[in-house]
Design a protein around this motif. Structure first.
Motif, mmCIF file in Angstrom:
data_model
loop_
_atom_site.group_PDB
_atom_site.id
_atom_site.type_symbol
_atom_site.label_atom_id
_atom_site.label_comp_id
_atom_site.label_asym_id
_atom_site.label_seq_id
_atom_site.Cartn_x
_atom_site.Cartn_y
_atom_site.Cartn_z
ATOM 1 N N SER A 86 0.839 -1.191 0.000
ATOM 2 C CA SER A 86 0.000 0.000 0.000
ATOM 3 C C SER A 86 0.877 1.244 0.000
ATOM 4 O O SER A 86 2.048 1.209 0.396
ATOM 5 C CB SER A 86 -0.905 0.012 1.226
ATOM 6 N N CYS A 87 0.285 2.353 -0.429
ATOM 7 C CA CYS A 87 1.021 3.617 -0.398
ATOM 8 C C CYS A 87 1.347 4.015 1.038
ATOM 9 O O CYS A 87 2.397 4.612 1.299
ATOM 10 C CB CYS A 87 0.202 4.704 -1.093
ATOM 11 N N ARG A 88 0.476 3.672 1.987
ATOM 12 C CA ARG A 88 0.770 3.947 3.401
ATOM 13 C C ARG A 88 1.990 3.152 3.853
ATOM 14 O O ARG A 88 2.874 3.704 4.530
ATOM 15 C CB ARG A 88 -0.444 3.628 4.274
ATOM 16 N N ASP A 133 -2.691 7.744 2.214
ATOM 17 C CA ASP A 133 -4.009 7.123 2.333
ATOM 18 C C ASP A 133 -4.902 7.536 1.166
ATOM 19 O O ASP A 133 -5.677 6.716 0.637
ATOM 20 C CB ASP A 133 -4.663 7.526 3.656
ATOM 21 N N GLU A 134 -4.819 8.796 0.769
ATOM 22 C CA GLU A 134 -5.603 9.253 -0.370
ATOM 23 C C GLU A 134 -5.188 8.531 -1.648
ATOM 24 O O GLU A 134 -6.030 8.151 -2.474
ATOM 25 C CB GLU A 134 -5.438 10.767 -0.536
ATOM 26 N N ARG A 135 -3.899 8.311 -1.826
ATOM 27 C CA ARG A 135 -3.441 7.555 -2.996
ATOM 28 C C ARG A 135 -3.982 6.126 -2.960
ATOM 29 O O ARG A 135 -4.333 5.553 -3.991
ATOM 30 C CB ARG A 135 -1.913 7.541 -3.037
ATOM 31 N N ASP A 136 -4.046 5.534 -1.769
ATOM 32 C CA ASP A 136 -4.603 4.183 -1.654
ATOM 33 C C ASP A 136 -6.091 4.176 -2.012
ATOM 34 O O ASP A 136 -6.568 3.254 -2.686
ATOM 35 C CB ASP A 136 -4.404 3.642 -0.234
ATOM 36 N N ARG A 137 -6.815 5.191 -1.580
ATOM 37 C CA ARG A 137 -8.239 5.268 -1.931
ATOM 38 C C ARG A 137 -8.409 5.410 -3.443
ATOM 39 O O ARG A 137 -9.331 4.821 -4.040
ATOM 40 C CB ARG A 137 -8.896 6.449 -1.205
ATOM 41 N N GLN A 138 -7.526 6.182 -4.054
ATOM 42 C CA GLN A 138 -7.612 6.322 -5.510
ATOM 43 C C GLN A 138 -7.401 4.993 -6.201
ATOM 44 O O GLN A 138 -8.124 4.646 -7.150
ATOM 45 C CB GLN A 138 -6.572 7.355 -5.980
ATOM 46 N N LEU A 139 -6.420 4.231 -5.748
ATOM 47 C CA LEU A 139 -6.188 2.911 -6.344
ATOM 48 C C LEU A 139 -7.381 1.992 -6.140
ATOM 49 O O LEU A 139 -7.780 1.235 -7.045
ATOM 50 C CB LEU A 139 -4.930 2.278 -5.739
#
Length: 515
Positions: free
Chosen positions: A52-54, A88-94
């Motif tokens: 994950s990005c996180r 976290d926002e990047r993970d939501r985008q994915l």
């Protein structure tokens, strides 16, 4: 032409504020599996959601906390909570099927010359503003659009003057292989951060070797692209500030190529930028090439003109055997252009351009005192120039380009050392002599890099090994005008032959990397 005054020829020892931090972390940092990945491999892992990005951000921030105090490469580091929120926002985008580009969720630190919204651009000077920028430079905007998360800036030399990254704002950047020694400059922070795996790739800029010298000092790759390949700006002046260019650094040539593909391409705000679709440049996807039969011209030390620290030429000449093993033909050669004339051309044009950018600061006595002596000398040299001097230097520069063009009629590429000295004591401002030859200016010890700059040619520094002290060195591969892809292809073949980066981790990381 003004002669050099006493102060740039006689550097003093660095002040206490420039002393490197404790160079030995209390415990050797573990090189997390995520941090150990090269940029393209990390990109694939993020896109496939294997990490994950996180997790990526957490791994990098923990690694930076362990390693950066030893070298002071990353400055203006953003708050961890804010960075994790962006991850976290990047993970939501994915999760929603939205992938911004190959740098999606990857931590990135911008060289502290380029404007990056949300961060100040200090350029290593107390004369710059500490207020955060409100917009990105062209190149940074493209990196942002590719999905990167900006974590901070990388340290530089003051106003980019000198190939040694120290300044009164943030202090000195130490070398990844020996933090008591120089990381080079002005992209020294970028090189050390990259070599120590604090960033997956790094951006930089190059006037007098500022992408190539730090790469050589850090056992990584640094490429100065062709003039106009990467658009510069927005900037007040659009036409004559063409000795400097932005470009990529990486631990693999494929990573360098991919970042260059992101940075490159025409922008209407930069009228001399090359016309092409920057999103479709095939640099990263076309690196494999049969290099057998290529003819390489070895420029060496320009027939003894350039003094070299003992061991530099030996390493570079030994690397010629690697090219021969790849099937290339290497021959010694020399341009039909006097090296002394080349240096005079450089002095004139650099005086002129630095005078243009710093002359207003120099004119104010209160601010002049805050400029380092080398900057004052450059401005004073520009003040002494006549218009005819600048025109003559431009004519000489043009003839230098033609001289190299004649060499390229016989050779596919030219080879040249990336530096004349190994990384030196970080407490020095700059080397006062090389191999017993006094240096008459603060940058004379980097004379070897001015040829590609003045000709506007693509050049990449590739690692060629270490001296007995474990200090790295590099070699420049120089291509004809706009032959950026060809330069990358030869560098890629050399990388497959040698694997210097993979085989020689910095001592702080040695023995901790995953296979």
């Amino acid at each position: 032409m003004a002669s050099a005054p006493a102060h740039p020829a006689q550097p003093i020892q660095a002040a206490d504020s420039r002393a490197a931090a404790d160079t030995t972390p209390p415990h050797a940092p573990l090189l997390n599996d995520i941090v150990a990945l090269d940029a393209l491999a990390l990109s694939d892992a993020i896109r496939a959601r294997r990490v994950s990005c996180r997790e990526v951000m957490q791994a990098y921030l923990a690694h930076i906390a362990q390693v950066n105090p030893a070298v002071n490469a990353i400055v203006s580091l953003r708050d961890a909570d804010a960075l994790l929120a962006q991850a976290d926002e990047r993970d939501r985008q994915l999760a929603d099927g939205q992938w911004l580009g190959w740098m999606h969720g990857m931590p990135h630190a911008v060289k502290d010359f380029a404007a990056c919204a949300g961060f100040p651009t200090r350029k290593g000077s107390p004369l710059t503003s500490a207020a955060p920028e409100t917009q990105d430079s062209i190149s940074v905007a493209r990196i942002r659009a590719a999905g990167a998360i900006f974590i901070g800036k990388t340290n530089v030399s003051e106003f980019g003057l000198g190939s040694h990254s120290y300044n009164p704002v943030f202090g000195t950047t130490g070398n990844a292989y020996d933090p008591t020694r120089s990381a080079g400059g002005s992209s020294g922070g970028a090189a050390s951060a990259l070599a120590l795996r604090m960033v997956p790739v790094a951006d930089g800029s190059d006037m007098m070797g500022s992408l190539r010298n730090p790469a050589a000092f850090g056992n990584v790759y640094g490429m100065r692209p062709s003039q106009g390949r990467v658009p510069y700006g927005p900037a007040p002046e659009l036409f004559v500030q063409q000795l400097s260019t932005e470009g990529p650094m990486g631990r693999t040539v494929a990573d360098v190529a991919q970042l260059l593909a992101t940075q490159a391409g025409y922008d209407a705000r930069s009228p001399l930028s090359l016309v092409q679709d920057h999103g479709a440049v095939p640099f990263a996807s076309a690196l494999r090439r049969d290099v057998k039969g290529l003819k390489l011209g070895w420029l060496g030390d320009y027939g003894g003109h350039l003094p070299m620290e003992d061991g530099v030429m030996a390493l570079c000449e030994a690397s010629l055997r690697d090219f021969t093993a790849m099937g290339c033909e290497v021959q010694a050669c020399a341009p039909d252009f006097a090296p002394a004339r080349l240096w005079q051309t450089w002095l004139t044009l650099r005086h002129w351009l630095v005078n243009g950018s710093l002359g207003e600061l120099y004119a104010d006595p209160a601010r002049r005192d805050k400029l380092k002596p080398e900057a004052q000398w450059e401005v004073e040299g520009g003040n002494a120039l006549r218009a005819a001097d600048v025109y003559r230097a431009s004519v000489d520069r043009s003839e230098w380009y033609r001289s190299l063009a004649r060499l390229f009629e016989r050779y596919d590429f030219l080879l040249l050392p990336s530096a004349q000295v190994f990384p030196f004591d970080a407490q020095m401002h700059w080397p006062t002599s090389v191999a017993g030859t006094p240096m008459d200016t603060y940058h004379r010890w980097m004379e070897v890099v001015i040829g590609p700059t003045l000709a506007g040619l693509p050049a990449i520094s590739v690692p060629v090994g270490f001296d007995a002290r474990g200090l790295p060195m590099g070699l420049q591969i120089i291509g004809p005008a706009q032959a950026d892809l060809a330069v990358l292809q030869l560098a890629h073949a050399h990388e497959q032959q040698t694997q210097w980066v993979r085989r020689h981790l910095p001592p702080m990381l040695a023995g901790t990397a995953r296979a």
